[in-house]
Design a protein around this motif. Sequence first.
Motif, PDB file in Angstrom:
ATOM      1  N   LEU A 112       0.811  -1.214   0.000  1.00 59.67           N
ATOM      2  CA  LEU A 112       0.000   0.000   0.000  1.00 59.67           C
ATOM      3  C   LEU A 112       0.850   1.273   0.000  1.00 59.67           C
ATOM      4  CD1 LEU A 112      -2.736  -0.976   2.630  1.00 59.67           C
ATOM      5  CD2 LEU A 112      -2.780  -1.272   0.146  1.00 59.67           C
ATOM      6  N   GLN A 113       2.165   1.142   0.120  1.00 60.74           N
ATOM      7  CA  GLN A 113       2.992   2.311   0.350  1.00 60.74           C
ATOM      8  C   GLN A 113       2.967   3.308  -0.813  1.00 60.74           C
ATOM      9  OE1 GLN A 113       6.787   0.003   0.634  1.00 60.74           O
ATOM     10  NE2 GLN A 113       7.574   1.505  -0.809  1.00 60.74           N
ATOM     11  N   ASP A 114       2.890   2.830  -2.047  1.00 62.51           N
ATOM     12  CA  ASP A 114       2.935   3.745  -3.185  1.00 62.51           C
ATOM     13  C   ASP A 114       1.626   4.491  -3.400  1.00 62.51           C
ATOM     14  OD1 ASP A 114       5.538   3.037  -3.727  1.00 62.51           O
ATOM     15  OD2 ASP A 114       4.984   1.442  -5.127  1.00 62.51           O
ATOM     16  N   THR A 115       0.569   4.038  -2.723  1.00 63.64           N
ATOM     17  CA  THR A 115      -0.742   4.658  -2.885  1.00 63.64           C
ATOM     18  C   THR A 115      -0.935   5.847  -1.958  1.00 63.64           C
ATOM     19  OG1 THR A 115      -1.613   2.484  -3.455  1.00 63.64           O
ATOM     20  CG2 THR A 115      -3.234   4.157  -2.908  1.00 63.64           C
ATOM     21  N   MET A 116      -0.161   5.922  -0.894  1.00 59.72           N
ATOM     22  CA  MET A 116      -0.389   6.945   0.110  1.00 59.72           C
ATOM     23  C   MET A 116      -0.117   8.340  -0.433  1.00 59.72           C
ATOM     24  SD  MET A 116      -1.504   5.393   2.762  1.00 59.72           S
ATOM     25  CE  MET A 116      -2.363   4.401   1.559  1.00 59.72           C
ATOM     26  N   PRO A 117      -1.122   9.183  -0.473  1.00 63.63           N
ATOM     27  CA  PRO A 117      -0.930  10.539  -0.996  1.00 63.63           C
ATOM     28  C   PRO A 117      -0.451  11.484   0.099  1.00 63.63           C
ATOM     29  CG  PRO A 117      -3.216  10.206  -0.455  1.00 63.63           C
ATOM     30  CD  PRO A 117      -2.505   8.914  -0.098  1.00 63.63           C
TER      31      PRO A 117
ATOM     32  N   LYS B 165      -5.811  -6.434  -3.090  1.00 58.14           N
ATOM     33  CA  LYS B 165      -6.123  -7.633  -3.875  1.00 58.14           C
ATOM     34  C   LYS B 165      -4.893  -8.164  -4.601  1.00 58.14           C
ATOM     35  CE  LYS B 165      -9.332  -9.353  -7.403  1.00 58.14           C
ATOM     36  NZ  LYS B 165     -10.471  -8.999  -8.300  1.00 58.14           N
ATOM     37  N   THR B 166      -4.054  -7.257  -5.086  1.00 61.59           N
ATOM     38  CA  THR B 166      -2.862  -7.667  -5.826  1.00 61.59           C
ATOM     39  C   THR B 166      -1.623  -7.766  -4.933  1.00 61.59           C
ATOM     40  OG1 THR B 166      -2.385  -5.362  -6.443  1.00 61.59           O
ATOM     41  CG2 THR B 166      -3.735  -6.669  -7.974  1.00 61.59           C
ATOM     42  N   CYS B 167      -1.808  -7.638  -3.634  1.00 65.58           N
ATOM     43  CA  CYS B 167      -0.689  -7.678  -2.707  1.00 65.58           C
ATOM     44  C   CYS B 167       0.113  -8.984  -2.783  1.00 65.58           C
ATOM     45  CB  CYS B 167      -1.183  -7.449  -1.282  1.00 65.58           C
ATOM     46  SG  CYS B 167       0.122  -6.957  -0.120  1.00 65.58           S
TER      47      CYS B 167
ATOM     48  N   GLU C 190       5.155 -16.887  -0.037  1.00 68.40           N
ATOM     49  CA  GLU C 190       3.916 -17.178  -0.747  1.00 68.40           C
ATOM     50  C   GLU C 190       2.780 -16.432  -0.044  1.00 68.40           C
ATOM     51  OE1 GLU C 190       3.061 -21.287  -1.216  1.00 68.40           O
ATOM     52  OE2 GLU C 190       4.925 -21.732  -2.301  1.00 68.40           O
ATOM     53  N   ALA C 191       1.943 -15.766  -0.814  1.00 68.09           N
ATOM     54  CA  ALA C 191       0.848 -14.979  -0.243  1.00 68.09           C
ATOM     55  C   ALA C 191      -0.455 -15.295  -0.964  1.00 68.09           C
ATOM     56  CB  ALA C 191       1.155 -13.489  -0.331  1.00 68.09           C
ATOM     57  N   THR C 192      -1.546 -15.295  -0.199  1.00 73.77           N
ATOM     58  CA  THR C 192      -2.870 -15.604  -0.737  1.00 73.77           C
ATOM     59  C   THR C 192      -3.871 -14.563  -0.260  1.00 73.77           C
ATOM     60  OG1 THR C 192      -2.354 -17.969  -0.630  1.00 73.77           O
ATOM     61  CG2 THR C 192      -4.667 -17.362  -0.923  1.00 73.77           C
ATOM     62  N   HIS C 193      -4.705 -14.082  -1.177  1.00 70.02           N
ATOM     63  CA  HIS C 193      -5.725 -13.079  -0.852  1.00 70.02           C
ATOM     64  C   HIS C 193      -7.111 -13.706  -0.845  1.00 70.02           C
ATOM     65  CE1 HIS C 193      -8.847 -10.190  -2.257  1.00 70.02           C
ATOM     66  NE2 HIS C 193      -8.286  -9.400  -1.357  1.00 70.02           N
ATOM     67  N   ARG C 194      -7.961 -13.260   0.074  1.00 68.47           N
ATOM     68  CA  ARG C 194      -9.373 -13.619   0.066  1.00 68.47           C
ATOM     69  C   ARG C 194     -10.203 -12.346   0.181  1.00 68.47           C
ATOM     70  NH1 ARG C 194     -10.334 -19.009   3.894  1.00 68.47           N
ATOM     71  NH2 ARG C 194      -8.975 -20.417   2.699  1.00 68.47           N
ATOM     72  N   ASP C 195     -11.257 -12.278  -0.600  1.00 64.26           N
ATOM     73  CA  ASP C 195     -12.179 -11.139  -0.559  1.00 64.26           C
ATOM     74  C   ASP C 195     -13.369 -11.530   0.300  1.00 64.26           C
ATOM     75  OD1 ASP C 195     -13.985  -9.084  -1.009  1.00 64.26           O
ATOM     76  OD2 ASP C 195     -13.477  -8.895  -3.130  1.00 64.26           O
TER      77      ASP C 195
ATOM     78  N   GLY D 232      -8.776 -10.605   3.334  1.00 61.95           N
ATOM     79  CA  GLY D 232      -7.877 -11.433   4.107  1.00 61.95           C
ATOM     80  C   GLY D 232      -6.604 -11.656   3.321  1.00 61.95           C
ATOM     81  N   LEU D 233      -5.474 -11.726   4.019  1.00 59.11           N
ATOM     82  CA  LEU D 233      -4.190 -11.925   3.359  1.00 59.11           C
ATOM     83  C   LEU D 233      -3.331 -12.845   4.223  1.00 59.11           C
ATOM     84  CD1 LEU D 233      -2.334 -11.061   0.972  1.00 59.11           C
ATOM     85  CD2 LEU D 233      -1.478  -9.231   2.464  1.00 59.11           C
ATOM     86  N   HIS D 234      -2.961 -14.005   3.657  1.00 61.69           N
ATOM     87  CA  HIS D 234      -2.083 -14.941   4.355  1.00 61.69           C
ATOM     88  C   HIS D 234      -0.704 -14.882   3.718  1.00 61.69           C
ATOM     89  CE1 HIS D 234      -0.646 -19.264   5.142  1.00 61.69           C
ATOM     90  NE2 HIS D 234      -0.481 -18.573   6.251  1.00 61.69           N
ATOM     91  N   ILE D 235       0.322 -14.701   4.533  1.00 63.83           N
ATOM     92  CA  ILE D 235       1.701 -14.625   4.065  1.00 63.83           C
ATOM     93  C   ILE D 235       2.492 -15.737   4.738  1.00 63.83           C
ATOM     94  CG2 ILE D 235       3.743 -13.174   3.818  1.00 63.83           C
ATOM     95  CD1 ILE D 235       1.947 -10.741   4.242  1.00 63.83           C
ATOM     96  N   GLU D 236       3.095 -16.595   3.943  1.00 67.63           N
ATOM     97  CA  GLU D 236       3.865 -17.727   4.461  1.00 67.63           C
ATOM     98  C   GLU D 236       5.252 -17.713   3.837  1.00 67.63           C
ATOM     99  OE1 GLU D 236       3.234 -22.513   5.239  1.00 67.63           O
ATOM    100  OE2 GLU D 236       1.988 -21.453   3.766  1.00 67.63           O
ATOM    101  N   ALA D 237       6.256 -17.947   4.655  1.00 71.66           N
ATOM    102  CA  ALA D 237       7.640 -17.935   4.191  1.00 71.66           C
ATOM    103  C   ALA D 237       8.232 -19.338   4.245  1.00 71.66           C
ATOM    104  CB  ALA D 237       8.473 -16.982   5.041  1.00 71.66           C
TER     105      ALA D 237
END
Length: 204
Positions: free
Chosen positions: A69-74, A116-118, A130-135, A149-154
């Motif tokens: 989200l960092q590039d979106t912050m105005p 969503k594209t994170c 590995e990352a997975t998104h859920r709406d 929802g966002l799951h991040i696994e290393a």
Amino acid sequence: MPMRNRAGALLAVAATGLALGATLASPADAAPKTSPKFLSASELPPHPSSSWTAGKVTDGVPDGLLSCLQDTMPGYDSRYRTFRTDLDTGALQLTIVVGDTTKAKALATRLNKDIKTCPTHLEQADPEVEATHRDYGTLPVEEGARVHGLHIEASWGASDIHLLSVGRDGKTVTVVQWGQMGDFADAPVKAFRKTTTTAVNKLY
């Protein structure tokens, strides 16, 4: 996302180290504005074994916000509050006030798209992640909110679960982020939806 040091290597991927300052100056003769209100600790999803502690409301953008989200912050009027428990669960709320409702709608749309594209963003940044998104759908509050929802696994074993939401009331957009170690089964989606509704209702 864990707000503590236990999964530091994964945090380096998920969190941005950029603290983007907000320009808060306004004309001296402008009419006073009502600042958006923030969640209190008691309005977060209950933790089974630890109470929440709320930080102070601070100008800018928190370091703990997901890097996608960092590039979106105005450079608008942005404030945040962070929350923590005594264990590995943390949360934050960011509010952004923009010039008009059209710009606010566009910002909310962009933030939802970025969440969503994170997974792609994170996996490109580190091939061992590995990352997975859920709406989790929308909420009928003010001008609307969406829960993700966002799951991040290393590869080294770290596993984090995040819930995020983007909501809007007029020209104010808010992002709520909750996280801890775990996976989708550990996410308090129902309680987080309630937290998001409360956050948007409190904006003004």
